[in-house]
Each structure stands twice: as C-alpha cells, then as structure tokens.
Design an enzyme around this catalytic site. Structure first.
Site, mmCIF file in Angstrom:
data_model
loop_
_atom_site.group_PDB
_atom_site.id
_atom_site.type_symbol
_atom_site.label_atom_id
_atom_site.label_comp_id
_atom_site.label_asym_id
_atom_site.label_seq_id
_atom_site.Cartn_x
_atom_site.Cartn_y
_atom_site.Cartn_z
ATOM 1 N N LYS A 54 12.727 22.375 -42.323
ATOM 2 C CA LYS A 54 14.092 23.145 -42.774
ATOM 3 C C LYS A 54 14.711 23.804 -41.693
ATOM 4 O O LYS A 54 15.929 23.718 -41.962
ATOM 5 C CB LYS A 54 13.184 24.044 -43.742
ATOM 6 C CG LYS A 54 14.399 24.964 -44.511
ATOM 7 C CD LYS A 54 14.040 26.051 -45.327
ATOM 8 C CE LYS A 54 13.172 27.133 -44.762
ATOM 9 N NZ LYS A 54 12.712 28.450 -45.619
ATOM 10 N N ASP B 34 5.874 32.549 -41.356
ATOM 11 C CA ASP B 34 5.793 31.601 -42.303
ATOM 12 C C ASP B 34 4.324 31.119 -42.783
ATOM 13 O O ASP B 34 3.688 30.967 -43.659
ATOM 14 C CB ASP B 34 6.872 30.663 -42.355
ATOM 15 C CG ASP B 34 8.112 31.158 -42.702
ATOM 16 O OD1 ASP B 34 8.240 32.311 -43.262
ATOM 17 O OD2 ASP B 34 9.050 30.526 -42.434
#
Length: 428
Positions: free
Chosen positions: A23, A314
């Site tokens: 991403k 993350d």
C-alpha cells in the site's frame, strides 16, 4: 458479504503466499507517476480501497491511466509537473492516509480550489503538522470543520523555503513534503522537530523519489535538503514490491502453527521497514530464512519479548496477537502513533485481547500482554480497521474458534486475506 466470519481452529499452516503490492509503495508510486514526465507502467500495484481512492482523485485531476483487468498493472501518463484542476473540485479520499497527506501537499503547488475530505474517521486523524509546514512555504489552506483535521480547502501557493515539521505523530507528513518539494520554485530545507516516528517509511519515500530521478540529501534524518525547480522522470517500468505489513500475518501464523510459510514479493532487498517484523519473530523463537524476494518462517517455541517497535508500527500489531501464543509476557513500546491510525489501535487492541482472555496493561504509548492458559472464544470488534481483523484471525491457531465482525474491512489493503489464510490452513 458476511457481517461476521467465524474461523474454526486451525491445526497447521503451510504453503506459499504471493503478496499483494505494498500500500505504501503503490500510492507513492501512483502520485509520482502522475507528476512525472513520460508514461510509467506500475506492476504488482495493490488493488484495494486506499489505492482506488488515489486513482479516483488522480482521474478527477485530469491524469490519464489504463488499468489491467485484474487492476494490478497500471499505465500512468505523467503530467510532467503540477496537479492543477480546471475548476473547483471536491475529492473524497475515504480513510486513506496514504492518499490524503501526499495529495494535500502536492495540490499546494498549483493554483487550485480543491476540498479534500473523507470518511468520519479521516476527520479524526490529525493533519495540522503538515498544514503548518505547508503554510510556512506559502500554501493557502483552510480547515472547513475542526482546526488541525480534514476536510481541507487548498488554494495552492507553496513555493518551498525553510520549513519545520513535527515528526512525532506521523512520518506521512514528512513524506508528503518530500515528494512535493522538488516541484516547488525554491529550494526547500525541512527541519524535523521531535523524534521522527516510523523512519523506515521515509526510506520508502526516498527510494521512490530516486527511482523517479530525484535525490534528497539529509543530515541524519533531522534536516532534509531538496532542490527546487526539478521534474520527476518516469523510470518506464516500476515493480511494486509485496506488502510487508500484510506478510506479517502469514509469517506469524507459521511461527505459531507451522509448517513453513514462504511469502514472496519481499526479501533481503526490500525497501520496506516492516520486513524487520521477521527479525522480531526470530527473537521470539521462530525459524526465519531470507531470499532476495522471499521470507520463510517455520514454527518455534515462542517466548515473550519486551521491545521498542516504533520502527514497525503496523506490523507490531501482529506481535500483540502473536503474544497470545508465547511463553511469558510481551511488551510493545513506543507506539503512541497507534492512537492516530485507522482507529485508536492501542485502546482497540487492549479491549479485544481481554475478550480472548489475555491480561493487558494499556499505557499511553505501550501495551503489555500476558497470555491466558486457555484462549476464550469471542466476537472480535474490528473498528473499521483492516489490521484489527487480520491480527485477530491468529486466535484461530489455538483450540478455540474466533468470530471476526465486519471481516470485509480488510478491503483497505488486502481484500482476499481470509481466502488466502484458508488456502494455507488445515482445519483441526
């Protein structure tokens, strides 16, 4: 689509996963390809909600692109300069921080009248530090609702110059400034205030800028120097590497219930800091091997750890649920920025870990997890956060089923995550 998904206990995890594109890399590459001279073919582009928001915004701004049928190859015709809208526009960016922050900066280059908005959660994600820095460089930006938060009205005017930006909340603010600065009239010097969080994400930005022909000089990540009046140049073809954050779930699953899992599309050469997640699993006791374009993990006796994970915020979430299977407590430190992500991830993680029986201490910027002797079957709230859904799928690697509410929230980065997990799973 199911409103909930129950995962039954998984006896063994084994196999290979070809990772979807990153991403972070996909949205940066799309923006640079749009600003560059020439046509760029992006291969292994991620097909997910966040990427669609970026593509839709670029299209509204007059950028022409062609997507392959499976949406993983994209040819972008670069504008060779600024993004300028012919008329006033409103761009809806969902909850895509990787679209909101870089576009907010890039749109300050031309003379524009553009409103950037998004989902309710996007309006709770701070952007004030970026706006302050852009204003120092001459940009005209107004807050339309709450000070320091989207939606924003952008009228352009950014010229470069000496800027200071707070680095302690999100590295995306610096990323946005770095990608915009080469197209400004003047040279730009960016001084970082506070500790720069998620530093490896800045390395991704610098790597991509270099691929598009622009070099940045920095002094130990504290001061960045960017020459103005430059043009990005298409590299022709750019391969988006696999998403290292997405890899974390499969690597952790193998550490807990392998078998062996190989993830392809990342490896020794990867630009993403989240590949360091594999080192954390290794410290906990998993067996890891690296190739140029793969990482492999096999089961080990996992021990709890106490670690600063600011560099992999993350992927660190995956450690919080992996901790349920370790011997002894696990402490994840220096993760304040979990609180300003898709949801307040510290609070959400603590709440849901307690549901499955863990003893949890939630600090302002850390979480301590003591695993229970036996996990409890529970319904897991996902808070419209893709990573909460994927992290808690690991609970099924016990003797206990787990129910994930709103499983389709994984569409933000990994629409077919649960199908991929099922493919590797042997049900108990």
């Amino acid at each position: 689509m199911l409103e909930s998904l129950t995962l039954h206990p998984i006896a063994l995890i084994n196999g290979t996963v070809n990772l979807p594109g990153s991403k972070s890399v996909s949205n940066r590459a799309l923006l640079l390809a749009a600003l560059a001279e020439g046509t760029t073919q992006l291969n292994n582009l991620l097909d997910s909600d966040d990427i669609r928001h970026m593509l839709n915004a670029l299209q509204a701004l007059g950028v022409k692109y062609r997507l392959s049928a499976d949406r993983t190859r994209c040819e972008v015709d670069g504008l060779g300069g600024k993004l300028v809208a012919e008329q006033p526009l409103e761009l809806f960016l969902g909850n895509a921080g990787t679209a909101m922050r870089p576009l907010a900066a890039a749109l300050c280059l031309g003379k524009n009248d553009i409103v950037l908005t998004g989902e309710p959660r996007m309006k709770e994600r701070p952007i004030g530090h970026l706006v302050d820095a852009l204003r120092q460089g001459g940009a005209q930006i107004d807050y339309l609702e709450q000070e320091n938060y989207p939606p924003l009205r952008i009228r352009g005017g950014f010229r470069g110059g000496k800027l200071t930006v707070d680095g302690s909340v999100s590295s995306q603010f610096l990323t946005a400034l770095l990608m915009t600065a080469p197209l400004a009239e003047q040279d730009t010097e960016i001084q970082i205030q506070g500790e720069l969080v998620s530093k490896p994400y800045i390395d991704i930005t610098l790597h991509l800028m270099k691929a598009f022909g622009v070099d940045v000089v920095h002094e130990n990540y504290q001061i960045f120097h960017i020459k103005g009046g430059q043009t990005y140049r298409s590299p022709g073809i750019y391969l988006v590497e696999g998403d290292a954050s997405s890899a974390s779930y499969f690597l952790a699953a193998a550490a807990i219930k392998g078998g062996t899992v190989r993830v392809t599309g990342i490896g020794k050469q990867s630009v993403q800091g989240d590949t360091k997640f594999a080192d954390v699993l290794e410290k906990m006791g998993a067996k890891i091997s690296w190739g140029d374009d793969y990482i492999e993990c096999s089961r080990g006796e996992l021990q709890g750890i106490d670690m600063d994970m600011n560099h992999i915020p993350d992927a660190a979430m995956t450690i919080a649920t992996t901790a349920l299977f370790a011997d002894g407590p696990t402490v994840i430190r220096n993760i304040y920025n979990w609180r300003v992500k898709e949801t307040d991830r510290l609070s959400a993680m603590a709440t849901e870990l307690r549901k499955v029986g863990a003893e949890v201490e939630e600090g302002q910027d850390y979480i301590r997890v003591v695993p229970p002797a036996q996990l409890i079957a529970a319904e897991i709230g996902t808070y419209n956060d893709h990573r909460m859904a994927m992290c808690f799928s690991l609970v099924a690697l016990s003797d206990t089923p787990v129910t994930i509410l709103d499983p389709k929230c994984t569409a933000k980065t990994f629409p077919d995550y649960f199908e991929q997990l099922a493919r590797l799973s042997q049900i108990a």
